[in-house]
Design an enzyme around this catalytic site. Structure first.
Site, PDB file in Angstrom:
ATOM      1  N   ARG A  37       0.824  -1.226   0.000  1.00  0.00           N
ATOM      2  CA  ARG A  37       0.000   0.000   0.000  1.00  0.00           C
ATOM      3  C   ARG A  37       0.851   1.267   0.000  1.00  0.00           C
ATOM      4  O   ARG A  37       0.371   2.335  -0.406  1.00  0.00           O
ATOM      5  CB  ARG A  37      -0.916  -0.029   1.233  1.00  0.00           C
ATOM      6  CG  ARG A  37      -2.037   1.012   1.230  1.00  0.00           C
ATOM      7  CD  ARG A  37      -3.021   0.719   2.342  1.00  0.00           C
ATOM      8  NE  ARG A  37      -4.144   1.647   2.369  1.00  0.00           N
ATOM      9  CZ  ARG A  37      -4.369   2.519   3.346  1.00  0.00           C
ATOM     10  NH1 ARG A  37      -3.548   2.565   4.398  1.00  0.00           N
ATOM     11  NH2 ARG A  37      -5.416   3.327   3.317  1.00  0.00           N
ATOM     12  N   ILE A  62      -7.428   7.489  -0.642  1.00  0.00           N
ATOM     13  CA  ILE A  62      -7.347   6.025  -0.660  1.00  0.00           C
ATOM     14  C   ILE A  62      -8.153   5.497   0.522  1.00  0.00           C
ATOM     15  O   ILE A  62      -8.010   5.979   1.652  1.00  0.00           O
ATOM     16  CB  ILE A  62      -5.869   5.550  -0.596  1.00  0.00           C
ATOM     17  CG1 ILE A  62      -5.794   4.020  -0.688  1.00  0.00           C
ATOM     18  CG2 ILE A  62      -5.153   6.071   0.626  1.00  0.00           C
ATOM     19  CD1 ILE A  62      -4.367   3.510  -0.878  1.00  0.00           C
ATOM     20  N   SER A  63      -9.028   4.549   0.269  1.00  0.00           N
ATOM     21  CA  SER A  63      -9.904   4.016   1.313  1.00  0.00           C
ATOM     22  C   SER A  63      -9.126   3.122   2.269  1.00  0.00           C
ATOM     23  O   SER A  63      -7.974   2.749   2.010  1.00  0.00           O
ATOM     24  CB  SER A  63     -11.060   3.228   0.686  1.00  0.00           C
ATOM     25  OG  SER A  63     -11.878   4.063  -0.113  1.00  0.00           O
ATOM     26  N   ALA A  64      -9.776   2.778   3.377  1.00  0.00           N
ATOM     27  CA  ALA A  64      -9.165   1.905   4.374  1.00  0.00           C
ATOM     28  C   ALA A  64      -8.959   0.504   3.794  1.00  0.00           C
ATOM     29  O   ALA A  64      -9.757   0.037   2.972  1.00  0.00           O
ATOM     30  CB  ALA A  64     -10.040   1.835   5.623  1.00  0.00           C
ATOM     31  N   TYR A  68     -11.233  -2.266   0.920  1.00  0.00           N
ATOM     32  CA  TYR A  68     -10.747  -2.940  -0.285  1.00  0.00           C
ATOM     33  C   TYR A  68     -10.805  -4.455  -0.133  1.00  0.00           C
ATOM     34  O   TYR A  68     -11.101  -5.170  -1.105  1.00  0.00           O
ATOM     35  CB  TYR A  68      -9.317  -2.493  -0.595  1.00  0.00           C
ATOM     36  CG  TYR A  68      -9.210  -1.070  -1.071  1.00  0.00           C
ATOM     37  CD1 TYR A  68      -9.931  -0.632  -2.183  1.00  0.00           C
ATOM     38  CD2 TYR A  68      -8.400  -0.149  -0.425  1.00  0.00           C
ATOM     39  CE1 TYR A  68      -9.842   0.673  -2.631  1.00  0.00           C
ATOM     40  CE2 TYR A  68      -8.300   1.158  -0.867  1.00  0.00           C
ATOM     41  CZ  TYR A  68      -9.024   1.566  -1.970  1.00  0.00           C
ATOM     42  OH  TYR A  68      -8.936   2.865  -2.397  1.00  0.00           O
TER      43      TYR A  68
END
Length: 493
Positions: A37, A62-64, A68
């Site tokens: 990441r 960017i999501s957690a 995802y």
């Protein structure tokens, strides 16, 4: 599970995602380990790269990781396949890279974002990740455009995609225009208003006549999008995403992937095999001798055209040109039914486990309630003996209860040895025959008859260590608060 999967490095983060049940498929776990990441988070937030939280710097978001993880599992990806994936609102490109790692080098990937600086960041992040990886990876095309203004009757949108994800909330009225780009059997996953939903395309019938009243699974709020019976929708969870931007109105064309010898290795196996046969035949003679069972000479059509012309012809085909026909609707429905039945069994098991945990918590609550009533009665009795309280229903200060509780601990050393809930309950039951208890109206008396052996089994693992002298004051205050709350309840009833 959510927000609890942080780590000091990528592997530790993945271990926690797996530990809390966010990811469970081996292919998904391998993808998360192979796509660090840190390549995708904003440069100023590198120290938070492996925390289980969303990160944002300007338009770059960017999501957690747990989001995802849930999305990739819901997409039902086939490892090392030629699936096509469309990522609307691709952001940093982290999800596109995860999917590319799973699907392999012959898959097709398109990402789209409305912000030009986000598109640049995404391309750079994917390039850095590719350079650090020693694996053969597919091409990932990142386009600057608006997901709500895609020309669905042109380009790659006509061929359709096997999987589609949207990285921002979609208005339910806009959903049909997005899911129409799914191929037969394709899956859409994304937030629709405040719910993360999964849509499966079951058939490819066209026209308004197909808009029917066939039941569509309702959302949590009871208002399903206006999808036709071609689609099956289910809600995964409640989420909160920022909405897709309607402006600027960038009319977006997703270009078709044009075949070229330089990218031949990124096309599906069926396409590459067919090209090989065509070019081999183009080198043979035009007229071929007939097989023994055939008496008429055959013509080698591939040899009638120059090789260069075949290259030009193949550039007008799409990657699905030589694929086998998709299964009939009934076969697809049977397969989806089996998958849904398996999902329902897993949900039923989870529900039973949750109900079991709830039952244990309720029993523990009832025991504490009885203990609070017990101590309320005993403490008020002691205070009446000392002349502090004249009436059972009188309001008693917290300090008075604390003082009497400390006195009770000092006068009854046995209390210091009652370190577990089971011991307190057994002591309560032994003394219940000699003392009169007072319960408020409607109190749950079912727990009054709890089986002592059951309590022993439930609390056998609890520690029976004596309470320390330093905890006496805290325990007295807690008991006093419980007794005062019960006293207030009794006065209200």
């Amino acid at each position: 599970m959510a927000w609890r999967s942080s780590g000091t490095n990528n592997d530790e983060m993945v271990d926690n995602l797996k530990r809390f049940g966010v990811i469970h498929s081996p292919a998904v776990e391998e993808a998360f380990r192979g796509v660090d990441r840190r390549f995708f988070v904003p440069k100023n937030l590198q120290s938070l790269a492996h925390t289980d939280q969303p990160l944002k710097e300007g338009n770059i978001h960017i999501s957690a990781p747990h989001i995802y993880g849930s999305v990739v599992e819901a997409l039902e990806l086939s490892p090392l396949s030629s699936m096509s994936f469309l990522n609307l609102g691709c952001g940093t490109g982290y999800l596109s890279s995860l999917v590319a790692k799973i699907l392999g080098p012959t898959s097709r990937h398109v990402g789209l974002d409305v912000h030009a600086n986000v598109v640049e960041h995404c391309r750079n992040a994917i390039r850095d990740w590719r350079e650090a990886s020693d694996l053969e990876l597919p091409l990932i095309d990142i386009i600057h455009g608006n997901a709500l203004h895609i020309e669905t009757d042109k380009g790659e949108a006509v061929t359709g995609f096997d999987r589609i994800y949207v990285g921002a909330s979609v208005d339910r009225r806009k959903l049909p225009n997005i899911v129409k780009m799914l191929r037969l059997g394709g899956i859409f996953v994304g937030p629709v208003d405040d719910e993360l939903v999964k849509v499966v395309r079951l058939s490819d019938s066209e026209g308004e006549n197909n808009q029917s009243s066939t039941p569509v699974p309702r959302s949590i709020r009871g208002q399903p999008p206006s999808l036709s019976s071609d689609y099956l929708m289910q809600v995964i969870s409640s989420v909160r995403f920022t909405p897709l931007l309607n402006s600027p109105e960038l009319h977006t064309l997703i270009p078709s992937q044009i075949w070229d010898p330089s990218i031949h290795q990124h096309f599906p196996e069926s396409f590459r095999r067919s090209c090989k046969e065509i070019f081999l035949c183009s080198r043979a003679s035009t007229y071929q001798p007939p097989p023994q069972q055939v008496t008429v000479a055959r013509t080698n059509a591939a040899a009638k055209l120059p090789r260069a012309l075949w290259i030009e012809i193949l550039s007008y085909t799409d990657r699905t040109w030589f694929e086998k026909p998709r299964p009939a609707d009934d076969s697809l429905l049977r397969r989806r039914l089996m998958e849904e039945q398996a999902s329902a069994r897993r949900a039923q098991e989870a529900r039973l486990q949750a109900e079991s945990r709830l039952h244990l918590v309720e029993r523990e609550r009832d025991v504490y309630r009885l203990l609070a009533l017990r101590w309320q009665s005993r403490l008020q009795g002691i205070m009446r003996e000392r002349g502090t309280v004249q009436d059972d229903d009188a309001m008693v200060g917290l300090e008075d209860f604390a003082e009497v509780a400390r006195s009770a601990f000092a006068n009854e050393p046995l209390l210091l040895r009652l370190g577990s809930l089971s011991a307190l309950m057994r002591q309560f039951q032994r003394e219940s025959d000699n003392d009169e208890e007072v319960y408020p109206d409607g109190a749950d008396s079912e727990s009054d008859n709890m089986d002592e052996e059951e309590l022993d089994e439930e609390d056998a693992a609890e520690s029976d260590e004596a309470m320390s002298v330093a905890a006496e004051n805290s325990t007295a205050v807690n008991l006093s608060r419980s007794a005062q709350a019960v006293s207030i309840t009794r006065s209200d009833t």
